[in-house]
Write a protein that holds these residues in place. Structure first.
Motif, PDB file in Angstrom:
ATOM      1  N   ALA A 110       0.833  -1.207   0.000  1.00  0.00           N
ATOM      2  CA  ALA A 110       0.000   0.000   0.000  1.00  0.00           C
ATOM      3  C   ALA A 110       0.867   1.257   0.000  1.00  0.00           C
ATOM      4  CB  ALA A 110      -0.924  -0.002   1.214  1.00  0.00           C
ATOM      5  N   LEU A 111       1.965   1.230   0.767  1.00  0.00           N
ATOM      6  CA  LEU A 111       2.877   2.378   0.778  1.00  0.00           C
ATOM      7  C   LEU A 111       3.518   2.568  -0.590  1.00  0.00           C
ATOM      8  CD1 LEU A 111       4.285   4.580   2.418  1.00  0.00           C
ATOM      9  CD2 LEU A 111       6.032   2.889   3.044  1.00  0.00           C
ATOM     10  N   GLY A 112       3.800   1.477  -1.292  1.00  0.00           N
ATOM     11  CA  GLY A 112       4.343   1.577  -2.641  1.00  0.00           C
ATOM     12  C   GLY A 112       3.356   2.233  -3.600  1.00  0.00           C
ATOM     13  N   CYS A 113       2.058   1.913  -3.462  1.00  0.00           N
ATOM     14  CA  CYS A 113       1.045   2.555  -4.312  1.00  0.00           C
ATOM     15  C   CYS A 113       0.963   4.047  -4.034  1.00  0.00           C
ATOM     16  CB  CYS A 113      -0.311   1.886  -4.087  1.00  0.00           C
ATOM     17  SG  CYS A 113      -0.397   0.164  -4.627  1.00  0.00           S
ATOM     18  N   VAL A 114       1.012   4.423  -2.760  1.00  0.00           N
ATOM     19  CA  VAL A 114       0.980   5.848  -2.410  1.00  0.00           C
ATOM     20  C   VAL A 114       2.218   6.558  -2.949  1.00  0.00           C
ATOM     21  CG1 VAL A 114       0.985   7.486  -0.499  1.00  0.00           C
ATOM     22  CG2 VAL A 114      -0.453   5.447  -0.391  1.00  0.00           C
ATOM     23  N   ALA A 115       3.384   5.924  -2.827  1.00  0.00           N
ATOM     24  CA  ALA A 115       4.617   6.523  -3.328  1.00  0.00           C
ATOM     25  C   ALA A 115       4.579   6.667  -4.849  1.00  0.00           C
ATOM     26  CB  ALA A 115       5.822   5.694  -2.904  1.00  0.00           C
TER      27      ALA A 115
END
Length: 218
Positions: A94-99
């Motif tokens: 999920a953090l990768g999608c936000v980044a």
């Protein structure tokens, strides 16, 4: 002792007549009725009639339970991967999608792109009206550059909701990955309904062709 204190004595029946008991009546169990309580260990099942009914016309009981369907290969694979996956993988994804979204916003610079540049809003491209999300990408770009007035000018509700969304994400990801117990923000259905109603009103007001509403059009 008077007759009020005790019942009057019953007269003796004549000789030769049967004696009728005067105490509480006893109920003789019906042999044809099926047992109603739990049976002791080792008790034999009640014999049924050829048509499946119990003696005395009682039904044979409830049908058997439905068979449990066996999971297919895909379901077993997903369950196996879920059991073996570390708890920090989902928050990291999920953090990768936000980044990725933040990186795209910084590289594309939506404040300088043409109105018909891809990706574009189909509603605005075809009708010229702002959709409920128009200006959100530009507002994020201005937030990342610490220009909050310009960000609020392009999408005020997005700027207002961004701190709450960030806190919800940090609280969820920290709990999933590291077991953090951050204070939980409880949002009632009334608050969510009020926010959606304000978002709808904002989407309508920003398209009105009169001042000062024209300042909200992007």
């Amino acid at each position: 002792m008077t007759s009020v204190d005790r019942s009057a004595a019953q007269p003796h029946p004549p000789a030769g007549e049967p004696v009728t008991p005067t105490g509480p009546a006893t109920v003789t169990p019906d042999a044809s009725a099926p047992p109603t309580g739990p049976q002791p260990d080792g008790a034999q099942p009640v014999a049924t009639q050829p048509d499946g009914a119990l003696p005395g016309g009682w039904p044979a009981g409830y049908p058997g339970a439905y068979p449990v369907a066996e999971p297919d290969r895909l379901t077993r694979l997903v369950v196996r991967l879920s059991d073996r996956t570390p708890r920090w993988v989902v928050p990291l994804a999920a953090l990768g999608c936000v980044a990725a979204g933040i990186g795209y916003t910084l590289l594309s610079d939506p404040t300088r792109s043409a109105p018909d540049a891809l990706p574009t809003c189909l509603l605005k491209l075809t009708t010229g009206l702002d959709c409920p999300g128009c200006g959100g990408t530009r507002a994020l770009w201005y937030v990342l550059h610490a220009d909050l007035p310009a960000a609020a000018r392009h999408h005020f509700l997005f700027v207002f909701a961004l701190p709450f969304l960030a806190y919800f994400f940090v609280a969820w990801a920290g709990k999933q990955a590291f077991g953090w117990r951050l204070p939980e923000l409880r949002v009632s259905p009334k608050v969510i309904g009020g926010f959606l109603a304000a978002w709808l009103a904002f989407s309508v007001v920003r398209n009105l062709p009169w001042a000062p509403f024209t300042s909200l059009y992007v």
